[in-house]
Design an enzyme around this catalytic site. Structure first.
Site, PDB file in Angstrom:
ATOM      1  N   ASP A   1     -14.874  -1.511  -6.384  1.00  0.00           N
ATOM      2  CA  ASP A   1     -13.492  -1.954  -6.254  1.00  0.00           C
ATOM      3  C   ASP A   1     -13.344  -2.652  -4.913  1.00  0.00           C
ATOM      4  OD1 ASP A   1     -12.105  -1.323  -8.538  1.00  0.00           O
ATOM      5  OD2 ASP A   1     -12.043   0.802  -8.015  1.00  0.00           O
TER       6      ASP A   1
ATOM      7  N   ASP B   1       9.865  -5.717   9.648  1.00  0.00           N
ATOM      8  CA  ASP B   1       9.079  -5.669   8.405  1.00  0.00           C
ATOM      9  C   ASP B   1       8.139  -4.465   8.460  1.00  0.00           C
ATOM     10  OD1 ASP B   1       7.480  -6.059   6.245  1.00  0.00           O
ATOM     11  OD2 ASP B   1       6.958  -8.141   6.715  1.00  0.00           O
TER      12      ASP B   1
END
Lengths: 553, 703
Positions: free
Chosen positions: B317, B354
């Site tokens: 992955d 953010d």
């Protein structure tokens, strides 16, 4: 020309000739064993035999065919010998005694050609031509056929079919052995070999003595005797007989013929598995043993230690002057390493170490280059063992040519390498236990033991040559060696076929950088080492009591 | 996912060479009673080679009693020692596992389970009954609160809790387990530290994870692996050949007038049969599993460990294995007249609000690369923070400086472009070009713009956010390639991005926009070509692929379904460990192969010791085979047998540790191992037997 130079030139010419035939013969055999096309005459034959030539057999079916064919051959040959007095061209010889007939029948069917009789005083021409010579052809073909199934095991995947025995047998006999035999038989006749249907002729010599000169269809049988690595001589003296091997040239040609198919089969293997380098690796190991053995044997015979030999100037006892040391040792190394067993000199008379080497060559299991077909499959089984150990050492489940070597494969390979030594050792041990049988050996001491050991090694490995001091004509010896030959030939074939079937059923694993390469020098060296250690370790104690005890001073 | 910092990364790289724990001499002594207990013939018969030695020991002992002599007794004792040493190797290997099992057992105390008799999702008041954990059945629901032990393996179906899993992972930091998603699996025996969860039991009693782990490390569940079986067959057949060679030697020796005693024949037999590998074979297997356990990997079968050595394709992955998992700001690209410092400042300001990892990475980049101190939201007065939302796809800040509104925005290219145009500015082709370039390079472009009050808005520049490839991973892929293993990166990214990361990480191939079906198809495709595939996975949707793969390593943090489907579980949940697992698998096979080679090569020297000793009396010529110039026949045979026994003890550490393994091609490995264990195995016994003979010759009765 000095004898040394002559010997070297003979050997070099032999190497060159074998190298030249490697590719064409190997490729031709590969084509033969994989082509779907049949000749018209073959089709007729298949129809008569009731064989479907396009239907390949699973390994068990193939094995059944091999066994059935061998059984029928043995029975036929036995009956033939027993009935020979009622047939044509018997030359007036009586029926062959039952034990000898049994021994001879198994001997020729198993490609051994051990002879407990002497040809010119026992067998009529018809039995020689239509019985023994036929087996010389087909027993060689059976060996190649079984080797072909093992090659197919590697080459094929996900199938239970390893080939069609009847097709393999027919093609090898008809398209290889027969034509080559015809051509070289003419060469042999031209070189002075006899070819007639005469009985022995009584000649009165110059000194007034009478001499019996035997005739016979010799040249035609001589080719297949060598080409099929059979070795059964028309005459008792085999290739030492001037009618069977008249000149140094025929001697050289006989050596070439007995080596050529076995040395070309690795090419067939490489070709059929799609990687010629694999063939080169196998043939290198075979050649290595052959060359080293020939050199050592020549040295052993040349050194001729001992006062009698020193006086004679060379170890020429039992050797033909027309061949000399080199022509004899080259023949001896080749015949013992190929399961041929034809001889042009008497191995029994070799120096202790030289004779020990002929025995050791046989004990290697007839793999360098070995009998037709049997040499290749024997070497491939040892390669399987080598790959297994080597494969573990590189950290993967061992695989040879993409086929995994798991428990099943190792079972058959292990049984193969176990069988022949077991037969030789049990046979020799038994013979030594029955003290009455010792008397069969001409000599006492370690040499007498060597003669017995040689007989069992030769029979079990289907070589057929002998340390001639042993008188093996009694019922005990005929029966024991007959059984040894039968088991030594057929049991390994069972395991090879089973191995072939197991390999053919597998799906190949693609090769990566993590796969053990089986074409590099390192692998060649390892395989050579495994051959030496597996064989050397098994027979070392026995060899120590025979040739080593005699030869080490 | 484990936090990775520089030091750990370094350590991971160092740990690259597979090695195992050292052997404590104390372990040898502690294991001795077990080794003696294993002399039971019913146990020994499972190891054919050593069984032959044991039978030989019995016969030698009987012979020594009947015709007593120093020589016979010395041989008898050393033959027994040979068997005991072999058992010792196995006992030590098992002993190491037992210690681990005992630790595990302590955690499996008699836990009381609070079973909920009638739990349904959302139910508030549910009846509860206390039962013993052992009585729990599949599908039961239990409630576990802070301070309590989770009674069995299961999935969290309600609530969220922090759980201490140190009992099985050894990792002291608690982990979060919550219902739903891929972090729902809990393991029996671990402890809830906070909150309350409801767990649905997914394992039968006695078959829980810990139970299996105990069985595994104790070797109770050990079955012979395919390669072990194949090797056993080869060793058995060699044993039979040598047995025949020795049995048939007697009549031959009798003919020569040198009939041998039972003691000598058995000594020859034991010297010849492959006792070294026969003695160490099972210890090697147990130790191999143990090495995995030491690395916090549980293999559910030995077959899987062997398969790991055979793997030719690794599916990895991308996230977590190859990259850190989050996109991080990598560079600032100023546009037009904007200064780099101005851009960095604006980018940092606009990202302060953010809270996404991407946003934080911008702040970090501005700080690390451009020396801009990360300001906190509080220290700027008159600032109105605009957080990132999925609708606006922008974040930023409105600053009021000298009465002028100063808007700074950072976000997706299209959104920021719209913002600029809306505030009277234009977006030049330069911007599009930069955005395009970043996208095609696999990065995510974020555009930074400023609207300084009265003047029109303008674009300051573009931030390149990209996946950061783990340090050192490229070298490991290089190693894998050398080992002949193909790496395939699996990612949900688009092909463009995937290609860029694949290039940077050095993987051989990638599967972009991968769905579970795609993964499955890829595995099947590789397998149909005869390749063995390994993969890691944690989610329920990975389960089919994990089951299909030849080696499926489930992350311990993953779902029960994933853990059931795989054949290994990584307790650290570190997907990079797949590479180590492959190396351990290979090392296991190499150790077996190397010791087999060593064992067989040893025979040569033993022949040279024993054969002249047996027969030189009748055939003096054979004494020239006594190349070691051993003192006397009895001392020669004794030395060979003593060497044969001692070499087993000497090699126990190697069997437990495994031979040294460095990733390299098969040819290089073969050359090395053949050199060390083949040639070494040929030479070493000559030296060893000679040395022992130098001592043994002084023993009265052996002269």
């Amino acid at each position: 020309m000095t004898p040394t130079l002559a010997g070297v030139l003979q050997a070099l010419a032999l190497v060159a000739a074998l190298a030249l035939s490697y590719r064409p013969l190997g490729d031709y055999l590969a084509h033969l064993l994989s082509s779907p096309k049949h000749l018209r005459i073959e089709r007729v034959g298949y129809r008569l035999m009731g064989v479907h030539p396009d239907h390949d057999q699973p390994w068990l079916g193939y094995l059944r065919s091999v066994l059935a064919f061998s059984a029928v051959s043995v029975l036929f040959l036995y009956a033939f010998q027993r009935l020979q007095s009622h047939l044509w061209l018997s030359l007036g010889f009586p029926a062959v005694p039952a034990p000898t007939a049994f021994n001879t029948a198994t001997s020729f069917v198993t490609n051994t050609n051990w002879q407990s009789y002497s040809g010119e005083t026992t067998m009529g021409h018809l039995v020689q031509m239509a019985g023994l010579a036929v087996q010389n052809f087909v027993s060689a073909a059976v060996g190649v056929a079984v080797a072909a199934t093992l090659i197919r095991g590697f080459a094929r995947s996900r199938t239970d079919r390893v080939g069609n025995f009847w097709v393999d047998l027919t093609r090898i006999t008809l398209r290889v052995l027969l034509p080559v035999s015809v051509v070289f038989a003419i060469v042999f006749v031209a070189s002075g070999m006899v070819e007639n249907l005469h009985a022995a002729q009584q000649i009165t010599g110059l000194a007034g003595q009478t001499q019996s000169i035997p005739g016979g269809p010799v040249a035609s049988q001589e080719v297949i005797k060598e080409l099929g690595t059979n070795g059964g001589g028309f005459y008792n003296a085999n290739s030492a007989h001037p009618f069977e091997n008249p000149t140094a040239f025929t001697n050289w040609l006989e050596i070439y013929l007995l080596l050529v198919i076995s040395f070309a089969l690795p090419r067939t293997f490489g070709r059929m598995v799609g990687d010629n380098r694999q063939g080169y690796a196998i043939v290198t190991v075979m050649a290595l043993y052959w060359v080293v053995s020939a050199i050592l044997m020549t040295i052993a015979e040349w050194r001729h230690e001992g006062s009698a030999l020193q006086a004679a100037g060379a170890a020429m006892e039992g050797k033909e002057v027309r061949f000399g040391i080199a022509g004899s040792t080259l023949f001896a190394a080749s015949t013992t390493l190929t399961s041929t067993g034809a001889v042009n000199s008497m191995h029994d008379s070799y120096t202790a170490l030289g004779g020990g080497l002929t025995m050791f060559d046989i004990m290697l299991g007839e793999i360098a280059p070995g009998g037709t077909g049997s040499g290749l499959y024997g070497m491939l089984v040892l390669a399987v063992i080598t790959v297994f150990v080597g494969g573990l050492m590189v950290g993967r489940t061992p695989e040879y040519l993409g086929k995994k070597l798991g428990g099943r494969e190792m079972k058959f390979a292990s049984l193969y390498i176990l069988t022949t030594p077991a037969i030789v050792l049990i046979g020799t041990g038994t013979a030594m236990t029955f003290k009455a049988e010792w008397s069969a050996a001409l000599n006492g001491g370690p040499h007498g033991f060597s003669e017995v050991l040689y007989a069992f090694a030769s029979a079990a490995n289907n070589n057929g040559s002998a340390f001639a001091g042993l008188t093996a004509t009694s019922t005990w010896w005929n029966t024991a060696l007959g059984l040894v030959m039968l088991f030594g030939r057929l049991l390994p074939m069972v395991f090879v076929l089973a191995l072939a079937g197991s390999l053919a059923g597998q799906q190949p694993v693609p090769a990566t950088a993590g796969t053990l390469p089986t074409h590099r020098p390192l692998f060649v060296g390892m395989l050579a080492g495994v051959v030496l250690i597996v064989v050397g370790l098994t027979y070392f104690p026995a060899l120590a009591l025979g040739p080593l005890a005699e030869g080490l001073k | 996912m484990i936090p990775v910092n520089g030091a750990q990364e370094q350590e991971e790289h160092e740990a690259h060479r597979v090695s195992g724990g050292l052997l404590d001499p104390k372990q040898l002594i502690e294991s001795l009673p077990n080794a003696v207990r294993k002399l039971d013939p019913r146990v020994m018969v499972r190891h054919p080679v050593m069984f032959v030695v044991e039978v030989g020991s019995v016969l030698t002992t009987i012979s020594a009693i009947r015709h007593t002599s120093v020589f016979a007794w010395v041989i008898a004792v050393w033959l027994w020692l040979t068997v005991v040493f072999a058992n010792l190797a196995e006992a030590v290997a098992e002993g190491r596992g037992k210690a681990q099992a005992d630790t595990l057992r302590k955690t499996r105390t008699e836990t009381v389970a609070r079973r909920l008799t009638d739990w349904r999702p959302g139910a508030s008041a549910v009846a509860e009954a206390e039962i013993a954990a052992a009585q729990l059945r599949l599908g039961d629901h239990v409630v576990v609160e802070a301070g309590q032990i989770i009674p069995g393996d299961g999935d969290v179906v309600e609530g969220v809790a922090s759980v201490d899993e140190s009992a099985i992972t050894g990792e002291s930091a608690p982990v979060i387990r919550e219902s739903g998603g891929d972090r729902s699996a809990v393991t029996g025996g671990t402890k809830v530290l906070s909150d309350r969860i409801v767990v649905k039991i997914t394992s039968e009693p006695g078959k829980t994870f810990i139970d299996r782990m105990i069985a595994l490390v104790e070797g109770a569940a050990r079955q012979k692996t395919p390669n072990e079986i194949a090797l056993d067959i080869l060793l058995a057949s060699l044993t039979i050949v040598f047995l025949l060679a020795v049995v048939t030697l007697q009549p031959m020796a009798a003919y020569a007038g040198a009939e041998q005693t039972t003691v000598v024949l058995i000594a020859l037999l034991v010297a010849l049969i492959p006792t070294t590998i026969g003695a160490l074979l099972s210890a090697i297997g147990i130790a191999g599993m143990d090495r995995l356990v030491q690395r916090n990997v549980l293999a559910l079968s030995g077959r899987a460990v062997e398969a790991a050595g055979d793997v030719s394709t690794l599916l990895l992955d991308k996230t977590g294995t190859i990259t850190f998992g989050n996109r991080q700001a990598a560079e600032f690209i100023p546009i037009g007249a904007a200064e780099l410092a101005e851009l960095a400042d604006a980018a940092q300001l606009s990202s302060l609000a953010d809270e996404t990892p991407e946003g934080r990475s911008i702040v970090v980049l501005a700080k690390e690369r451009y020396g801009l101190r990360a300001r906190t939201q509080g220290e700027l007065a008159h600032a109105a923070w605009v957080p990132f939302t999925a609708q606006t796809r922008m974040s930023g800040v409105d600053l009021t400086e000298d009465g002028e509104h100063h808007r700074i925005r950072k976000g997706a290219a299209a959104s920021v472009a719209a913002f600029v145009v809306q505030h009277g500015g234009t977006v030049g082709p330069e911007v599009d070009a930069a955005v395009q370039r970043i996208s095609s390079g696999g990065g995510t472009p974020l555009v930074v713009a400023v609207h300084p009050g009265s003047r029109p808005a303008r674009v300051l520049g573009v931030i390149n956010l990209k996946d950061v490839v783990k340090h050192g991973i490229k070298d490991r892929f290089e190693d894998l390639r050398r080992m002949g293993i193909k790496t395939v990166m699996i990612t949900g990214d688009n092909p463009l991005t995937a290609a860029a990361i694949a290039e940077e990480a050095g993987v051989d191939d990638f599967l972009a926009e991968a769905t579970p079906e795609d993964k499955m198809a890829l595995i099947r495709q590789e397998q149909s070509g005869g390749k063995l595939v390994a993969m890691t996975g944690d989610g329920t949707n990975d389960a089919p692929a994990l089951a299909q793969a030849d080696v499926g390593v489930a992350m311990n943090t993953g779902t029960s379904a994933a853990k059931e489907a795989g054949n290994m579980v990584d307790l650290d949940s570190n997907p990079t460990k797949l590479i180590e697992i492959v190396e351990i698998g290979k090392q296991l096979l190499i150790t077996r192969g190397a010791l087999t080679t060593f064992s067989i090569a040893n025979d040569v020297a033993k022949y040279f010791a024993i054969i002249p000793a047996m027969f030189a009396s009748v055939y003096p010529g054979l004494s020239s085979l006594n190349v070691m110039h051993l003192h006397s026949p009895t001392s020669a045979i004794t030395s060979a047998i003593v060497f044969n026994a001692l070499i087993i003890v000497a090699l126990i550490p190697l069997a437990l540790r495994g031979v040294r393994y460095r990733p390299s091609s098969a040819s290089a490995l073969l050359r090395r191992n053949l050199g060390v264990y083949g040639v070494g195995g040929l030479i070493l016994p000559f030296l060893g037997i000679k040395l022992i003979d130098l001592v043994v010759q002084f023993i009265p009765g052996l002269r």
